[in-house]
Write a protein that holds these residues in place. Structure first.
Motif, PDB file in Angstrom:
ATOM      1  N   ALA A   1     -10.426  -2.339  -2.066  1.00 16.96           N
ATOM      2  CA  ALA A   1      -9.093  -2.938  -2.157  1.00 16.96           C
ATOM      3  C   ALA A   1      -8.928  -3.688  -3.471  1.00 16.96           C
ATOM      4  O   ALA A   1      -7.848  -3.674  -4.082  1.00 16.96           O
TER       5      ALA A   1
ATOM      6  N   LYS B   1       0.825  -1.209   0.000  1.00 14.96           N
ATOM      7  CA  LYS B   1       0.000   0.000   0.000  1.00 14.96           C
ATOM      8  C   LYS B   1       0.856   1.256   0.000  1.00 14.96           C
ATOM      9  O   LYS B   1       0.496   2.268  -0.584  1.00 14.96           O
ATOM     10  N   GLU B   2       1.992   1.198   0.665  1.00 18.84           N
ATOM     11  CA  GLU B   2       2.867   2.356   0.763  1.00 18.84           C
ATOM     12  C   GLU B   2       4.004   2.270  -0.252  1.00 18.84           C
ATOM     13  O   GLU B   2       4.443   1.177  -0.614  1.00 18.84           O
TER      14      GLU B   2
ATOM     15  N   ARG C   1       5.413  -1.938  -5.632  1.00 13.76           N
ATOM     16  CA  ARG C   1       4.070  -1.917  -5.037  1.00 13.76           C
ATOM     17  C   ARG C   1       3.174  -3.018  -5.602  1.00 13.76           C
ATOM     18  O   ARG C   1       2.337  -3.571  -4.892  1.00 13.76           O
TER      19      ARG C   1
ATOM     20  N   ASP D   1      -6.155  -2.711  -6.331  1.00 14.86           N
ATOM     21  CA  ASP D   1      -5.142  -3.663  -6.786  1.00 14.86           C
ATOM     22  C   ASP D   1      -5.230  -3.906  -8.287  1.00 14.86           C
ATOM     23  O   ASP D   1      -4.210  -4.029  -8.968  1.00 14.86           O
TER      24      ASP D   1
END
Length: 437
Positions: free
Chosen positions: A387, A12-13, A28, A391
């Motif tokens: 989410a 996520k980061e 990522r 993605d």
């Protein structure tokens, strides 16, 4: 592939070590993992893309008449001493001594090895022309490896080597590879601009690099505005045709890097120039007898005389291409893969895993799409919809097919095109037909 069982460690980061877009997004998206400075493990998602790029490169080399072989990564220092390059190459070469104190090296390129193979077996001009290539890992000990796979120490490269009896034959081999490169990049979904280039440590007197334009490119590029809308392959000849007019036409359109562009002496008006950033993705060289003479790679000519062969070499950074594609094709949400190299063709998103009807429709769609030969990333994970959407945008699958209870009650699913963001609601069979069409 069901994402519930697919190894795709997304983040996520943004990792702090990633300085450019492609490096950030590859980390990522769970495509690569750094194992040491400038060296990466290719995780399943990234490896799928890498293999697709590699296959397009392979098919276009084959179509141009090149023949594939595979040379080892470890080479003998003696071959490089024969050519005179062992001491000249510098600290980028990783030198190794084996247990018998034999000097070896991890190959940064293969001119010496392919010349040795050639001279062992080819004895007559009747066996020419010949072009041999392989796709193999290389190692160059960069002083400051950075930018992920764009400037790593270990990288996957396609390198081809041509052998001809004379300079005219060598020029034709060069032109065939020039055309093959334009075809390769076009198939991948990129516009590559060929620019005259220095030959560097490879040697020779004719060289072109192939540059794709990207805002985050590593070098400044100046080119004629015609490049922006030019279809370079329109009316392109076949590989067996006379390639000289095509070669002259394409190379006459002005293009230069910032190192070569002189604003005070430009062959075209400044108003006709476009200034941009670019990334090198391929480099071709015609270097004559630079290696054949010192390494005695000779053949019997038409009159029985010994003739040193004329050679060229042609490289494409296969792993580097992956980073370059991302640099040229992304948005704030993630990667936008060209269809030809995307890890999956379709992302199937189940908005409510565990709902009987949604699961049933998703299972049917998954089976039908796979049966039709499409590669499907089926997100059946027990995750919230946000989410899943995030993605799927991050990994850049070209089509997203979204199935949820609310849409099914109305008899529709949602189809989204990743590149444009365009969405439409369609009946299940209509969405399926569009994807299969």
């Amino acid at each position: 592939m069901r994402l519930s069982s697919f190894f795709m460690p997304t983040l996520k980061e943004t990792p702090t070590e990633a300085q450019i877009v492609s490096h950030r997004l590859m980390l990522r998206a769970g495509m690569i993992r750094q194992t040491s400075a400038g060296i990466y493990a290719w995780l399943p998602l990234g490896y799928r893309v890498l293999r697709k790029i590699e296959q397009i490169v392979r098919e276009e080399q084959d179509a141009a008449g090149a023949q594939e072989l595979l040379m080892p990564t470890i080479q003998s220092a003696e071959l490089w001493r024969e050519s005179g390059r062992y001491d000249d190459y510098g600290k980028e070469m990783l030198r190794i001594t084996d247990r018998h104190d034999r000097e070896m090296l991890f190959g940064p390129t293969n001119e010496e090895m392919i010349t040795d193979i050639f001279r062992s077996f080819v004895k007559s001009y009747r066996q020419l022309p010949l072009n041999l290539y392989h796709i193999q890992w290389k190692f160059r000990d960069e002083i400051r490896p950075r930018f992920g796979v764009m400037r790593g120490r270990e990288f996957l490269m396609k390198d081809a080597y041509s052998f001809d009896i004379d300079a005219a034959g060598a020029r034709r081999s060069y032109q065939k590879m020039f055309l093959a490169y334009l075809r390769t990049f076009a198939r991948i979904g990129l516009k590559a601009i060929p620019m005259r280039a220095d030959t560097g440590p490879i040697g020779g007197d004719l060289s072109h690099e192939f540059i794709i334009l990207a805002e985050t490119g590593e070098s400044g590029v100046f080119c004629h505005k015609d490049w922006m809308n030019l279809d370079v392959l329109k009316d392109a000849p076949g590989m067996e045709d006379d390639l000289q007019p095509f070669f002259d036409r394409i190379t006459s359109i002005y293009a230069a890097t910032d190192e070569k562009h002189d604003p005070a002496n430009s062959p075209v008006p400044e108003s006709d120039l476009v200034s941009a950033r670019g990334i090198e993705v391929g480099h071709i060289f015609n270097f004559g007898t630079k290696y054949s003479k010192p390494m005695n790679a000779v053949v019997a000519g038409p009159n029985g005389e010994s003739v040193p062969v004329e050679m060229g070499s042609y490289g494409i950074g296969v792993s580097r291409l992956m980073g370059a594609i991302i640099e040229a094709s992304h948005d704030d949400n993630g990667i936008i893969w060209p269809d030809a190299v995307a890890p999956f063709n379709v992302g199937l998103i189940n908005l409510k895993s565990g709902d009987a009807e949604t699961d049933r429709v998703c299972a049917e769609l998954y089976a039908k799409l796979e049966a039709a030969g499409l590669e499907v990333a089926y997100d059946d994970r027990d995750e919230r919809p946000g989410a899943k959407f995030a993605d799927m945008d991050l990994i850049g699958v070209p089509w997203q097919l979204v199935v949820g209870p609310r849409g099914l009650k109305n008899g529709v699913v949602e189809l989204k095109r990743r590149a444009t963001g365009e969405k439409e609601e369609l009946p299940v069979e209509a969405a399926l037909a569009k994807l299969l069409g």
